[in-house]
Design a protein around this motif. Sequence first.
Motif, short mmCIF file in Angstrom:
data_model
loop_
_atom_site.label_atom_id
_atom_site.label_comp_id
_atom_site.label_asym_id
_atom_site.label_seq_id
_atom_site.Cartn_x
_atom_site.Cartn_y
_atom_site.Cartn_z
N SER A 124 0.84 -1.20 0.00
CA SER A 124 0.00 0.00 0.00
C SER A 124 0.87 1.25 0.00
CB SER A 124 -0.85 -0.02 1.28
OG SER A 124 -1.41 1.24 1.52
N TYR A 149 -2.45 -1.09 10.74
CA TYR A 149 -2.67 -1.64 9.39
C TYR A 149 -1.48 -1.30 8.50
CZ TYR A 149 -3.99 -1.35 4.51
OH TYR A 149 -3.96 -1.45 3.15
N ASN A 179 -5.27 4.44 -4.50
CA ASN A 179 -6.65 4.29 -4.02
C ASN A 179 -7.53 3.62 -5.08
OD1 ASN A 179 -5.41 6.40 -2.28
ND2 ASN A 179 -7.45 6.43 -1.37
N ASN A 199 -13.98 3.72 3.41
CA ASN A 199 -13.36 4.34 2.24
C ASN A 199 -14.36 5.20 1.48
OD1 ASN A 199 -11.70 1.30 2.18
ND2 ASN A 199 -10.60 3.21 2.43
N LEU A 200 -13.81 6.15 0.75
CA LEU A 200 -14.65 7.18 0.14
C LEU A 200 -15.65 6.65 -0.89
CD1 LEU A 200 -15.35 10.16 -0.22
CD2 LEU A 200 -13.40 10.37 -1.79
N THR A 216 -20.03 12.96 4.39
CA THR A 216 -19.26 14.01 5.05
C THR A 216 -17.87 14.03 4.43
OG1 THR A 216 -20.45 13.68 7.12
CG2 THR A 216 -18.35 14.86 7.26
N ILE A 217 -17.50 15.16 3.85
CA ILE A 217 -16.13 15.32 3.35
C ILE A 217 -15.27 15.68 4.55
CG2 ILE A 217 -14.59 16.73 1.93
CD1 ILE A 217 -16.77 16.97 -0.14
N PHE A 218 -14.24 14.85 4.80
CA PHE A 218 -13.42 15.06 5.99
C PHE A 218 -12.39 16.17 5.76
CE2 PHE A 218 -14.22 10.27 6.70
CZ PHE A 218 -15.36 10.52 7.47
N CYS A 229 -8.72 16.83 0.58
CA CYS A 229 -7.53 15.98 0.36
C CYS A 229 -7.45 15.49 -1.08
CB CYS A 229 -7.59 14.75 1.25
SG CYS A 229 -7.46 15.07 2.99
N ARG A 231 -5.95 12.48 -3.66
CA ARG A 231 -5.48 11.10 -3.71
C ARG A 231 -5.35 10.66 -5.16
NH1 ARG A 231 -4.83 12.15 0.74
NH2 ARG A 231 -5.49 11.13 2.66
N TYR A 233 -6.68 8.04 -7.34
CA TYR A 233 -7.68 6.98 -7.49
C TYR A 233 -7.42 6.23 -8.79
CZ TYR A 233 -9.92 9.58 -3.78
OH TYR A 233 -10.17 10.21 -2.57
N ARG A 292 -10.39 14.03 9.32
CA ARG A 292 -10.30 12.71 9.94
C ARG A 292 -8.87 12.52 10.44
NH1 ARG A 292 -11.60 7.52 6.13
NH2 ARG A 292 -9.63 8.14 5.17
N ASP A 295 -5.31 11.48 8.32
CA ASP A 295 -5.32 11.71 6.86
C ASP A 295 -4.19 12.66 6.46
OD1 ASP A 295 -7.37 10.11 5.94
OD2 ASP A 295 -8.91 11.67 6.14
C1 WQD Z 1 -9.89 8.95 0.63
C2 WQD Z 1 -10.17 10.42 0.90
C3 WQD Z 1 -10.64 10.93 3.20
C4 WQD Z 1 -14.44 8.82 3.54
C5 WQD Z 1 -6.97 4.18 2.86
C6 WQD Z 1 -5.80 3.39 3.39
C7 WQD Z 1 -4.99 2.83 2.26
C8 WQD Z 1 -5.85 1.97 1.35
C9 WQD Z 1 -7.07 2.72 0.92
C10 WQD Z 1 -7.02 0.01 2.34
C11 WQD Z 1 -9.50 10.91 2.17
C12 WQD Z 1 -11.84 11.22 2.33
C13 WQD Z 1 -13.25 9.34 3.07
C14 WQD Z 1 -15.51 9.70 3.84
C15 WQD Z 1 -14.12 11.54 3.12
N1 WQD Z 1 -6.02 0.71 1.96
N2 WQD Z 1 -13.10 10.68 2.86
N3 WQD Z 1 -15.31 11.04 3.60
O1 WQD Z 1 -7.48 7.10 3.56
O2 WQD Z 1 -6.58 7.61 1.24
O3 WQD Z 1 -6.50 5.30 2.11
O4 WQD Z 1 -7.73 3.31 2.03
O5 WQD Z 1 -7.94 -0.48 2.14
O6 WQD Z 1 -3.94 2.11 2.77
O7 WQD Z 1 -4.98 4.24 4.17
O8 WQD Z 1 -8.67 6.23 1.47
O9 WQD Z 1 -11.02 6.09 0.73
O10 WQD Z 1 -10.54 6.20 3.21
O11 WQD Z 1 -10.17 8.22 1.81
O12 WQD Z 1 -14.01 12.74 2.92
O13 WQD Z 1 -16.59 9.31 4.27
O14 WQD Z 1 -11.58 10.56 1.11
O15 WQD Z 1 -10.50 11.93 4.18
O16 WQD Z 1 -9.09 12.22 1.92
P1 WQD Z 1 -7.27 6.69 2.17
P2 WQD Z 1 -10.19 6.63 1.84
#
Ligand code: WQD
Length: 334
Positions: A124, A149, A179, A199-200, A216-218, A229, A231, A233, A292, A295
């Motif tokens: 990861s 994790y 992602n 996950n988002l 909710t956008i964190f 944030c 990422r 994807y 969150r 993050d």
């Molecule tokens: C993405 C963005 C959140 C949910 C994690 C693990 C990684 C991999 C994938 C595991 C962030 C934002 C999220 C929500 C939001 N492994 N968000 N509202 O944290 O980048 O990576 O998952 O499975 O190892 O660390 O992914 O999808 O959780 O978040 O605003 O309800 O979406 O803050 O910026 P992340 P995510």
Amino acid sequence: MKVLVTGGAGYIGSHTVVELIQAGHSVVIVDDLSNARTDVVCRIESIVGQKIKFRVLDCADKEQMRLVFQEDKFDAVIHFAGRKAVGESVKKPLEYYRTNLDSTMTLLELMEEYGCKKFVFSSSATVYGPENPYPYKEEMPAIQSSSPYGWSKVMNERILTDYVTAHPDFSVVLLRYFNPIGSHDSGLLGDDPNGIPNNLMPYIARVAAGVLPELTIFGGDYPTPDGTCQRDYLHVVDLAVGHRKALEYAENHTGVEAINLGTGNGISVRELVHAFESANDMKLPYVVGPRRDGDLPAFWADATKAKKLLGWEATHTVEDMCRSAWDFAKKNTK
Ligand code: WQD
């Protein structure tokens, strides 16, 4: 090749099994179904048009796993099985270390016993930790994390690297995912976590399906262009192709390689929400809430090594990812 796929009923595992079989490899799945739909293997079979050997097993159970190795002579193992909820890992560190480390060591011991020398590991981007600048490159120190994790991924990478040092004829590819989102074109496979998604994209999909009231956008005050944030994807089908190519690379090389699988582009949470709305012609209710814990503001991959070593690059657009994620959710959300 004949490939043992642990966690082959899970989100990334199931897409990879389809890709492997369609490319002519043969697959045995081991999965304990702790975070997978029980009918996933039937769904895979209906996509590929053939029966797949499947054992419901914890892959850290050495005696049961020995029977799996006795029954088939594997050329390679792709190890997806493991616990993956970042927040839960902070509350239950021992469960995460026990499951995620024992399984790898058990597999390595059995592979040694049965002469199987190719290993592809689900790592990861989290191993780059909070200190490295992005885009993340494989040569950066990947020795940190912010959750048990993530640490379990760091430690697994270490175990596998040390194993290769002791066994130079062995081959390991550490695939560092960014992602993964989206679903298989059939609408039969997708990300369908038990309970409320962490996950988002699965969260967005359940809001779109009306099962959850709003997203909710964190955090809206990050030092990024729109304050949310960023990422990298990537489409899960691209990720599955990356595993197939990594396996084929391992077939022809020894030693250990860490390889990023990402698109090389970062997009923000807000951009992803808007892309989902426009790809699926709908409005998504959302609010911007507090950050969150844990993050990082932004990260994405330098994806040049995957292109150079594996001949792999992501081909699907963000629109493809959003459309397929909704197609799966629409057909499968109860
Ligand atoms: C993405 C963005 C959140 C949910 C994690 C693990 C990684 C991999 C994938 C595991 C962030 C934002 C999220 C929500 C939001 N492994 N968000 N509202 O944290 O980048 O990576 O998952 O499975 O190892 O660390 O992914 O999808 O959780 O978040 O605003 O309800 O979406 O803050 O910026 P992340 P995510």
